[in-house]
Design a protein around this motif. Sequence first.
Motif, PDB file in Angstrom:
ATOM      1  N   LYS A 133       0.837  -1.206   0.000  1.00  0.00           N
ATOM      2  CA  LYS A 133       0.000   0.000   0.000  1.00  0.00           C
ATOM      3  C   LYS A 133       0.865   1.247   0.000  1.00  0.00           C
ATOM      4  O   LYS A 133       0.624   2.187  -0.770  1.00  0.00           O
ATOM      5  CB  LYS A 133      -0.930  -0.007   1.212  1.00  0.00           C
ATOM      6  N   LYS A 134       1.857   1.263   0.855  1.00  0.00           N
ATOM      7  CA  LYS A 134       2.743   2.426   0.945  1.00  0.00           C
ATOM      8  C   LYS A 134       3.429   2.678  -0.398  1.00  0.00           C
ATOM      9  O   LYS A 134       3.549   3.827  -0.837  1.00  0.00           O
ATOM     10  CB  LYS A 134       3.778   2.221   2.047  1.00  0.00           C
ATOM     11  N   ARG A 136       2.302   2.040  -3.314  1.00  0.00           N
ATOM     12  CA  ARG A 136       1.334   2.543  -4.298  1.00  0.00           C
ATOM     13  C   ARG A 136       0.940   3.988  -4.025  1.00  0.00           C
ATOM     14  O   ARG A 136       0.640   4.730  -4.940  1.00  0.00           O
ATOM     15  CB  ARG A 136       0.061   1.684  -4.283  1.00  0.00           C
ATOM     16  N   GLU A 137       0.901   4.372  -2.754  1.00  0.00           N
ATOM     17  CA  GLU A 137       0.306   5.650  -2.390  1.00  0.00           C
ATOM     18  C   GLU A 137       1.301   6.751  -2.048  1.00  0.00           C
ATOM     19  O   GLU A 137       0.921   7.914  -1.991  1.00  0.00           O
ATOM     20  CB  GLU A 137      -0.649   5.446  -1.212  1.00  0.00           C
ATOM     21  N   GLU A 138       2.541   6.394  -1.796  1.00  0.00           N
ATOM     22  CA  GLU A 138       3.522   7.418  -1.428  1.00  0.00           C
ATOM     23  C   GLU A 138       4.912   6.925  -1.795  1.00  0.00           C
ATOM     24  O   GLU A 138       5.099   5.778  -2.167  1.00  0.00           O
ATOM     25  CB  GLU A 138       3.437   7.739   0.068  1.00  0.00           C
ATOM     26  N   THR A 139       5.856   7.801  -1.651  1.00  0.00           N
ATOM     27  CA  THR A 139       7.230   7.425  -1.938  1.00  0.00           C
ATOM     28  C   THR A 139       7.813   6.695  -0.739  1.00  0.00           C
ATOM     29  O   THR A 139       7.762   7.178   0.385  1.00  0.00           O
ATOM     30  CB  THR A 139       8.077   8.681  -2.234  1.00  0.00           C
ATOM     31  N   THR A 141      10.848   5.287   1.516  1.00  0.00           N
ATOM     32  CA  THR A 141      12.224   5.676   1.811  1.00  0.00           C
ATOM     33  C   THR A 141      13.162   4.555   1.382  1.00  0.00           C
ATOM     34  O   THR A 141      12.727   3.423   1.137  1.00  0.00           O
ATOM     35  CB  THR A 141      12.405   5.932   3.321  1.00  0.00           C
ATOM     36  N   ASP A 144      12.707   1.797   3.744  1.00  0.00           N
ATOM     37  CA  ASP A 144      11.498   1.015   3.458  1.00  0.00           C
ATOM     38  C   ASP A 144      11.754   0.028   2.328  1.00  0.00           C
ATOM     39  O   ASP A 144      11.371  -1.145   2.412  1.00  0.00           O
ATOM     40  CB  ASP A 144      10.331   1.923   3.061  1.00  0.00           C
TER      41      ASP A 144
END
Length: 174
Positions: A133-134, A136-139, A141, A144
């Motif tokens: 999910k992360k 898909r929705e945000e950049t 790090t 990460d």
Amino acid sequence: MSVIHIRDRQDILEIGFSDICKYHGGIALMAVAVGYRSLQAAFKELFGDEIPERGAISICSGHGGPGFRDAFEFVTRAVTRGAYQVDTAYPAGQYDPYRPQGYAFVITSETGASVEIVLNENFLPMTFYDYLKKGREETMTEADVATFGKLKRALAERALVTPLGELFTTRRIQ
């Protein structure tokens, strides 16, 4: 680890997980491993000790990701032959709380015999879905990306050694 044997006209091919990784690369190793193992489970159920013909297999995948697609394509050439479809609304294996995406696969032989292979629900931890999910929705790090990469590799390794009966629920459809 065992290999998949598949007939390509008069040739019998021996395909290992590492062969598919060379084709796919390393972005979705968990999916490559689960796709590979799902074919092993399906072939065992559908063909027993017989070696299936590459052109005699069609696949419906509940997941549209590149790791599954590449595992299925490399072994069966189903994508190239037009014998591959994706149905993310397929009702079994819907574990991702953030989007429809099934971890279920229906493999069918030319005789019409079909088997449904569903990844067991407890295999993927919630952290896996959170990272998807992360991404898909945000950049994400660098940390990460590195942590998620380690998780995917660990899950791939686990999928490769887990007995098929513990990894999947297998059910004859036809």
